[in-house]
Design an enzyme around this catalytic site. Structure first.
Site, PDB file in Angstrom:
ATOM      1  N   SER A 239     -21.048  18.530   8.393  1.00 15.90           N
ATOM      2  CA  SER A 239     -20.145  19.253   7.507  1.00 15.90           C
ATOM      3  C   SER A 239     -19.376  18.180   6.747  1.00 15.90           C
ATOM      4  O   SER A 239     -18.730  17.325   7.358  1.00 15.90           O
ATOM      5  CB  SER A 239     -19.202  20.130   8.331  1.00 15.90           C
ATOM      6  OG  SER A 239     -18.469  20.980   7.474  1.00 15.90           O
ATOM      7  N   GLU A 240     -19.469  18.208   5.414  1.00 17.44           N
ATOM      8  CA  GLU A 240     -19.031  17.031   4.653  1.00 17.44           C
ATOM      9  C   GLU A 240     -17.519  16.827   4.645  1.00 17.44           C
ATOM     10  O   GLU A 240     -17.041  15.806   4.175  1.00 17.44           O
ATOM     11  CB  GLU A 240     -19.591  17.071   3.220  1.00 17.44           C
ATOM     12  CG  GLU A 240     -19.081  18.178   2.316  1.00 17.44           C
ATOM     13  CD  GLU A 240     -20.000  19.391   2.318  1.00 17.44           C
ATOM     14  OE1 GLU A 240     -20.712  19.609   3.321  1.00 17.44           O
ATOM     15  OE2 GLU A 240     -19.979  20.128   1.311  1.00 17.44           O
ATOM     16  N   ASN A 241     -16.765  17.775   5.190  1.00 19.34           N
ATOM     17  CA  ASN A 241     -15.330  17.529   5.324  1.00 19.34           C
ATOM     18  C   ASN A 241     -15.028  16.613   6.514  1.00 19.34           C
ATOM     19  O   ASN A 241     -13.861  16.321   6.767  1.00 19.34           O
ATOM     20  CB  ASN A 241     -14.553  18.844   5.426  1.00 19.34           C
ATOM     21  CG  ASN A 241     -15.063  19.764   6.504  1.00 19.34           C
ATOM     22  OD1 ASN A 241     -16.268  19.903   6.692  1.00 19.34           O
ATOM     23  ND2 ASN A 241     -14.162  20.377   7.234  1.00 19.34           N
TER      24      ASN A 241
END
Lengths: 207, 234
Positions: free
Chosen positions: A45-47
């Protein structure tokens, strides 16, 4: 019969190989996680997370634990957290094997448009431009045509691009196509869809 | 040097001025410096430029500074959750510079590391590349992006020790470390300040060298998209 959302997601899951680190976009791509089976797949998850787990049970939501769609999620026993610069470092650095994402338009040269419709409310590209430029393989899951029946697989994109020449494979409700030299190549058709039906629904050059 | 302050207003005293450039941590409403944003609202500082991945929602996060017209410009990757933002942007009251999310994070990190520019593949062939320097490396084209050097960084962490060493919690880390690094001054709000020696030196996420002022406070930590699954019947 064309594939439905779940069948498209199941077909996309077949693209993933054991041991891969993968980023799934919002919408149908999110459903792909339900179909990976026994394969050892780690979701990014790119966060700032590797090893994304399912949604929490009611009452167990944690405001400090969300995915890139801002939804509450859970961690797994393999999870690692990191900051946004590190997260996009692994994306830009080619460490993520594949991204599966949706699209408004794909062109026969692999151009992808999925972030902006001129004249409509622009929300922003988020991490989509970084993902398509950086990951090993870009797999698009989308409907073959729009609601007017017009092809979304085009000779040239009409919308502002998210990435130029970035798409490797397209999975639509009608079948699977690869971006190759000179245009798109049909890999397979959905059960009950003929090759002619797929061709008739496609504006892009088929080779 | 004492880094601990009694309130957000005290911690920001002397740091705020009209027209300043602020880098803020947070992703959506997760890990945002909500207490410091409240204090900036109360201070009434105007014409602010924010580098922040998102713009909050109407009544939380940077959204509260949009309500009071304190923001002149946003540098963000995604602003879809904020109706007031869209209204001000479409009416021309608010400037908006879209950055791809990873480019924004790297611009902050680079600025904090003394790197004024870097090359990236992200955005090549898109509107993001318009007007930017292009350069080929090993047969591939890259564009130049500039490091961010902010007047002030405002950051949310989980725990700090008295010297400003920080630990973040889960995905609330997000943009906070790079934002902290790129600020000339960095003010951090945490849920708990502990004494020296209480944090494991091998598990510090951001060393105190980047942190100038710290406050401890109660956080609302609002959830933007509450999603759950059903328990299977036993």
């Amino acid at each position: 019969m064309p594939w439905d959302r779940n069948q498209m997601a199941a077909r996309a899951a077949q693209e993933l190989e054991d041991g891969w680190y993968v980023n799934l976009g919002i919408g149908i791509p999110t459903l792909v996680a339900n179909y990976v089976g026994d394969k050892d797949i780690t979701l990014q998850s790119e966060n700032g997370m590797l090893g994304m787990g399912p949604f929490p049970y009611e009452g167990e939501e944690d405001p400090d634990l969300i995915n890139a769609g801002k939804q509450t999620i859970t961690e797994l026993n393999r999870t690692a957290y990191f900051d946004s610069a590190t997260s996009f470092g692994m994306i830009r650095g080619g460490k993520i094997a594949a991204a599966i994402l949706g699209a408004m338009e794909v062109a026969e040269n692999g151009d992808l448009a999925n972030w902006m419709i001129p004249g409509k409310l622009v929300k922003g590209m988020g991490g989509a431009m970084d993902l398509v430029a950086g990951v090993g393989r870009v797999i698009v899951v989308m409907d073959h045509t729009n609601k007017h029946g017009d092809s979304k697989l085009l000779k040239e994109c009409t919308l502002p691009l998210t990435g130029k020449g970035v798409v490797d494979r397209i999975i639509t409700n009608l079948g699977v196509l690869d971006v190759v030299e000179g245009g798109l190549k049909i890999v397979e058709t959905a059960e009950g869809v003929t090759e002619q039906e797929l061709r008739d629904a496609t504006q892009a050059t088929l080779v | 040097m004492k880094k601990i302050y009694g309130s957000a207003a005290e911690a920001l005293d002397g740091l705020l001025f009209d027209g300043m450039f602020i880098a803020a941590g947070g992703f959506g409403l997760c890990g945002i410096p909500e207490l410091l944003l409240d204090a900036i609202k109360d201070a009434g500082t105007k014409d602010l430029t924010f580098a922040s991945n998102n713009a909050g929602v109407d009544d939380f996060g940077i959204g509260i500074l949009l309500q009071t017209r304190q923001v002149k410009k946003m540098i963000s990757s995604y602003v879809g959750e904020n109706a007031e933002f869209m209204r001000q942007y479409l009416s021309g009251e608010l400037e908006l510079e879209f950055n791809p999310q990873g480019t924004l994070a790297e611009r902050m990190r680079a600025g904090g590391c003394g790197i004024p520019g870097f090359y990236t593949k992200t955005g090549v062939g898109t509107v993001i590349a318009d007007g930017k320097e292009h350069k080929d490396f090993n047969g591939e084209t890259y564009i130049m992006e500039e490091g961010i050097f902010a007047d002030l960084a405002i950051v949310k962490a989980w725990k700090a020790d008295e010297t400003g060493n920080l630990i973040f919690r889960k995905t609330a880390r997000n943009f906070n470390p790079p934002a902290a690094m790129c600020g000339k001054t960095c003010v951090v709000e945490v849920e708990e300040i502990v004494a020296k020696g209480e944090l494991d030196p091998d598990n510090i996420h951001l060393p105190g060298i980047y942190v100038h002022r710290i406050i401890q406070g109660e956080h609302e930590k609002r959830i933007e998209q509450r999603t759950t699954r059903k328990r299977e019947d036993a």
